[in-house]
Design an enzyme around this catalytic site. Structure first.
Site, PDB file in Angstrom:
ATOM      1  N   HIS A 192      67.704   9.967  59.193  1.00 47.85           N
ATOM      2  CA  HIS A 192      67.230  10.734  60.359  1.00 47.85           C
ATOM      3  C   HIS A 192      65.901  11.447  60.059  1.00 47.85           C
ATOM      4  O   HIS A 192      65.610  12.500  60.635  1.00 47.85           O
ATOM      5  CB  HIS A 192      68.255  11.779  60.820  1.00 47.85           C
ATOM      6  N   SER A 223      36.496  10.491  60.679  1.00 49.82           N
ATOM      7  CA  SER A 223      36.304  10.831  62.086  1.00 49.82           C
ATOM      8  C   SER A 223      34.820  11.031  62.354  1.00 49.82           C
ATOM      9  O   SER A 223      34.085  11.499  61.491  1.00 49.82           O
ATOM     10  CB  SER A 223      37.072  12.121  62.389  1.00 49.82           C
ATOM     11  N   LYS A 274      38.311  14.656  58.025  1.00 50.07           N
ATOM     12  CA  LYS A 274      39.386  13.707  58.281  1.00 50.07           C
ATOM     13  C   LYS A 274      39.383  12.506  57.347  1.00 50.07           C
ATOM     14  O   LYS A 274      38.349  11.979  56.990  1.00 50.07           O
ATOM     15  CB  LYS A 274      39.301  13.173  59.726  1.00 50.07           C
ATOM     16  N   GLU A 328      47.853   2.202  60.945  1.00 48.47           N
ATOM     17  CA  GLU A 328      48.012   2.435  62.391  1.00 48.47           C
ATOM     18  C   GLU A 328      47.712   1.166  63.179  1.00 48.47           C
ATOM     19  O   GLU A 328      48.397   0.850  64.156  1.00 48.47           O
ATOM     20  CB  GLU A 328      47.089   3.567  62.849  1.00 48.47           C
TER      21      GLU A 328
END
Ligand code: ARG
Length: 496
Positions: free
Chosen positions: A161, A282, A288, A295
């Protein structure tokens, strides 16, 4: 701009197609990948026709000469596939007719239909691509196995979980993916076997009155067997569905590892860091460092599932026989292969260059009661308490410690609370029971997280990967030998 011309099948038509009909129906973009396979299939077919006395040796010579030439012309850009000719099959056949003349070129399509021809091309292409995907998966498994070998003893929280569950080793985590991907290899192998049968000679749907030899073309094309039933093979695309299902699960698995990498590399988790070369920044936020590759892998998964849904939907209402709907099977299948191969091409390197933060993992595993089950098990073994009772006691202990914002490692408190339940354990003993490293070492059950079991599983997985490599090699050799044999016959015919 498409200028419609008379087609090879134009005999019964009194006008040529409109340019919009041509534009709507042609399949040149998808077919470009098939030209080499189409020519090989035609060589095998022509050789068989001559061996069976259906065409003469002189016919064969002309046909093989111009098929070779078509291949060369395609390679050096002198043969462009023309949408007016609808598909790769008719482009190659037209090239032959235009160059060898109809008296020779016009004989190639004897005892053949585009309906069996398209399946030859697709099956030859799919089997090559399945082998490529299998190689990619094995490379990825190797990357996971290097992580596993280095980190059999590195403890980390195992999650259920997405909550801390029990300590595991990073090596155990890595081998879980190997175990998963080995099943993908099996599914792909099953798809390969369904793919690698010979449709040629089914003709349009009913077989033929010509005395063809389907076993000979099977041999020349490196197929394992003849797909006998003519109407079935013409009507079926389940080898593509199987392949797309196998590819979909590969993507599901790649997406899952991607998801883990995405959040493992967050500040909050901080248990892995990507190499700069395998991350992105970024345009506005200078600090970043993003896990874009994983992704994008996650994000492309839907396109592969989409390809599977597309095909399944295509198939569901089709009557037996060839239906033009089948032409739509190729673009999504090509895209699915491209996506899977691209992901498999980069993820092993990403993994090999990722730094796993084992100190942080060890801190996390001791911070949040991940060894509670070990204590419960200890009470069962040493204090003759049933597991359900010991679960209750340890649950209560965790609740009390959490309320006081403490963990098991506040040893005095842990010991004192247990005493309230008439359980007296020396602190030195508690430290052993609740130590994550000892816990993983003691999880010796078959397939458990102990380094002993992980080592054993690594050996087993390596053995399986060796067998897979050998199998890929054998499949590849069968394909190459068949291609060489076909080309040897072509050379022999052309030299005479
Ligand atoms: N381009 C077609 C396809 O991809 C080839 C077979 C065409 N056959 C036919 N009878 N129209 O499926």
């Amino acid at each position: 701009m498409i200028t419609p011309q008379k087609t090879l099948w134009g005999g019964r038509f009194s006008s040529s197609l409109t340019s919009e009909t041509v534009a709507f129906t042609h399949s040149i973009a998808a077919d470009t990948r098939l030209i080499g396979y189409d020519i090989w299939g035609s060589q095998a077919h022509a050789i068989m026709l001559a061996r069976q006395g259906i065409i003469s040796n002189a016919d064969l010579r002309e046909i093989l000469y111009w098929l070779r030439k078509a291949e060369d012309d395609y390679q050096n850009g002198n043969l462009m596939l023309d949408p007016n000719k609808e598909d790769v099959h008719m482009n190659v056949e037209s090239y032959l007719i235009e160059n060898a003349g109809i008296e020779f070129g016009g004989k190639l399509h004897t005892a053949r239909s585009r309906n069996d021809q398209v399946l030859v091309d697709a099956r030859l292409y799919v089997r090559d691509e399945i082998l490529n995907v299998k190689r990619g998966i094995s490379t990825l498994c190797d990357a996971f196995l290097s992580v596993a070998k280095e980190h059999k003893d590195s403890v980390m929280p195992g999650y259920t979980h997405t909550q801390h569950a029990q300590p595991i080793s990073l090596g155990f985590w890595a081998t879980a993916y190997v175990s998963m991907f080995l099943r993908d290899q099996k599914r792909l192998q099953a798809a390969y076997e369904l793919t690698n049968t010979n449709p040629l000679g089914a003709c349009a749907l009913a077989g033929t009155t010509f005395p063809i030899d389907r076993h000979l073309t099977a041999k020349l094309l490196g197929f394992d067997a003849v797909h006998e039933h003519a109407l079935d093979v013409i009507s079926s695309r389940d080898f593509i569905a199987e392949t797309l299902f196998a590819l979909s699960l590969v993507m599901a698995n790649l997406s899952r590892i991607s998801e883990e990498i995405v959040y493992w590399t967050t500040y909050e988790f901080g248990i892995a860091e990507l190499d700069d070369a395998y991350s992105s920044g970024s345009s506005i936020m200078p600090q970043k460092k993003n896990a874009d590759i994983t992704e994008l892998t996650r994000g492309r998964t839907g396109r592969v599932y989409g390809a599977l849904m597309d095909l399944l939907t295509n198939l569901k209402g089709l009557p037996l026989g060839y239906n033009r709907d089948f032409q739509e099977d190729k673009p999504p299948l090509w895209e699915a292969f491209d996506i899977v191969k691209a992901c498999l091409g980069i993820l092993p390197n990403l993994l090999n260059t990722t730094e796993f933060k084992t100190d942080r993992m060890a801190d996390l595993v001791h911070a949040n009661f991940a060894t509670a089950t070990e204590l419960a098990n200890y009470l069962v073994k040493e204090h003759q308490i049933s597991f359900r009772e010991s679960h209750e006691i340890v649950g209560w202990l965790v609740g009390e410690l959490a309320q006081q914002e403490k963990t098991f490692t506040d040893w005095e408190s842990t010991q004192a609370l247990l005493k309230q339940k008439d359980i007296d354990i020396p602190i030195s003993q508690l430290k052993q029971i609740l130590d994550a490293e000892l816990a993983i070492q003691n999880n010796l059950s078959l397939g458990g997280t102990s380094p002993v079991e992980v080592s054993r599983m690594i050996d087993g997985f390596e053995e399986q990967l060796n067998k897979i490599a050998e199998h890929i090699y054998n499949c590849q050799t069968q394909i190459e030998d068949a291609h060489k044999e076909t080309q040897r016959i072509v050379d022999e015919v052309l030299e005479k």
